[in-house]
Design an enzyme around this catalytic site. Sequence first.
Site: not given
Length: 823
Positions: A195, A263, A335, A338
């Site tokens: 971000e 992975s 996600d 934040d």
Amino acid sequence: MGKAIRWLFRIAAALVALAAAAVAVVAYLAGRSLPDYDQTQAVAGLSAPVEIVRDTANVPHIFGEADADVFFGLGYAHAQDRLWQMVVLRRTAQGRLSEIFGRRTLEIDTLMRRFGLYLAAQASVAAQDDRTRAALEAYAEGVNARLAEINAESLGRGAPEFFIFDAAIAPWRPADSLALVKVMALQLSGHLSAEVRRARLSLALEDRPGAVADLLPEAPGPGVAALPEYADLLPERPAPRRVAAAPDDPLWPVPRPELAGASNAWAAAPARAAAGGTLLANDPHLGLSAPAIWYLARLELSAGGVIGATIPGIPAVLSGRSDRLGWGLTSSYLDDQDVFLEEVNPDAPGEYRTPDGWAPFETRRSIVEIEGEAPVTVTLRRTENGPVLPPGRFGLGAVTPPGHVAAVSWTALSEEDTSLGAAIGLMYADTVEEALDAAALYVAPSQMLTVVDGERIAMKLIGAMPRRDAAHQTQGRMPAFGYRPENRWQGTLPYAANPGFTDPPGAIVGNTNNKVVDRPFPLHVSHRWGDTQRVERWRRLMQGREIHTRDSFVEAQLDTVSYTARTLLPLVGADLWYTGEAAPAGTPERRRQRALDLLAEWNGEMNEHRPEPLIYAAWMRALQDRLIRDDLGPLADDFTHLRPLFIERVFRDVDGAGAWCDIRRSAAEESCTDIARLALDDALVWIAETHGDDLESLRWGDAHQATHDHQALGKVPLLRYFVNIRQSTSGGDNTLMRGRTAGEGPAPFRNVHAAGYRGVYDFADPDSSLFVISTGQSGHFLSRHYDDLGQLWRRGDYVRMSLDPELARAGALGVTRLVPDGS
């Protein structure tokens, strides 16, 4: 003169003798900490005897009458082999490394205390179900039984590192294991850094609309998870072809975005398996270290035997199989972080702005003890959105406006984290349905769980998905103002909202950290995915044959062909391959032609013995730097790894991306062909300076050495030669046998992030299943098991993953019998 020489000789001899004696004493003390695998030991905390049978690969097979006793045995075995590793991981979570390492780790300790991971783990103990709490308590008692044995019998403090870094070893507690799960979440999470980087890039390119989308493009397509039916692809199927800036401290727990989790995992249902049973392959990727983070173990529980990969300090098989079920994990790239910009009250610095007005920061002080120095007091602050982080970390200062501070929301900060309960539940599950139900408890780090039973296959994202408002200012792509209600998290989504794929028509599922769904925000899962390249090679290998076997899954796991090289080289070199001119011998032009000739005949296989992978990698590295350095300046240092979609957009001039080829500070207008040629010359100069002039004699493996470094001793002169492990390896950033390169420093192509564990499970013949780790079972550098499995790992070999107790006993290295104290 002769007398002086004799005295000098005597003094030298005495010094040599003293040095030899010192080495002997150190070796003796260090050797005392080598565990005895063949003994009977009376311990407190057991209800009945436990047997720990060490097979020929030093994998402990743990047998007990009660499950609690088996978990006790796992704790004891972990402490036998990896005590130092466990203590360092615990101290990392607690923010207490500086007590033994001094000021070197002060930044780590202060950051970890700001996150508050250990406090969250302590609070989470109460949230565990009875079965998980019992496992945690029994495991802790097993670790402490080994500690008591070490103290009672003077066993060299349990590991040689404790003689160098002297510190008391506190008893193990259930919260310690939960804290280690959170440390793993930190090592697999990169959205916070991503971000901030996107925000910095937006600021740097504010005069070029759309340029951010060139360098950080969306992953194309609808997503790949379940493959379509094989017959549907036959008309288009290709002919089958067989083809072989954080602190420079290994203890730093926060990875760069490029190293934040990866992975592979894939599974086939019986309809696509030659032997009629399900197949599963898994190779989770983490930073390489010595010893590896993984530890192989088998537990004989009341529900049956379970075998696979554990992490010392955590009482669960995280990737493995039972007689009934197999499971594997890959980073989902959900996600789950934040960054919030919190406005500070200019009239009252102890307050910040909320949707309801000013509110006080939650503040507390924490004292960091530093070995050999006075302690440091750190003031920790939190908002309703999460902990406040300092501007000097993650580049936050560059994107935080004046009068604001940055706070972070993250699912791993939950004080009701039941992730370990999910991991333990998987070991008791009998079917795919039961496994998926057990995984509902999982919180963080979010993973894609691939699971099979004898007949069925499935893949599902597990972990808490933040619930965001559709009106969120940045959709979580960049930091947003924390006082605006539309930016704040609104809890988490129900488990049913997590994407999943069960029994698809094509009978194959898989994940290479690629985009798996294409859902609109806020159900999008992520704007940032970990792979757009390996998945294309995986899809080709899976659909290139109708029927798979254990061996074909192994072959795919070890595949070193770069889809990226095959895509980019014809594009970048389109106008360079054949110039029609013969260059004089010994000139840069002749050298360039020879390099292009080699690449023209190359099939994209990143083979350690070949020169072409090094020429290709150096060329692409130099090309990307030339494209972005002019526009980004120092920010270009954040983009140390090749971004294939960016290169493709530029050379295809997608939405005007070809403008990156023109050097803004020069009067001439450079073409992409010009930049490609100049970058190749740059690469060849670098290769000549670092690897020699003879292109044909270059070896990719010399540059792409796997660097398994000891976190504490890896940089100590002389000692580093005993504790670090170096291996020439094939593969690269974008191959299925992934060997992620360092991307920086004098050796940018070092292999620093790879599959520390590989497992392939065949439910047609479960005991023919295979696994291996990248070093050895022991963390003791004097043990012959410190690196023995690493030799197999490097060659692409495995050891048998069998639940047959007689097979384990047949070639046992030793049997440890733990009996209740006083029996």
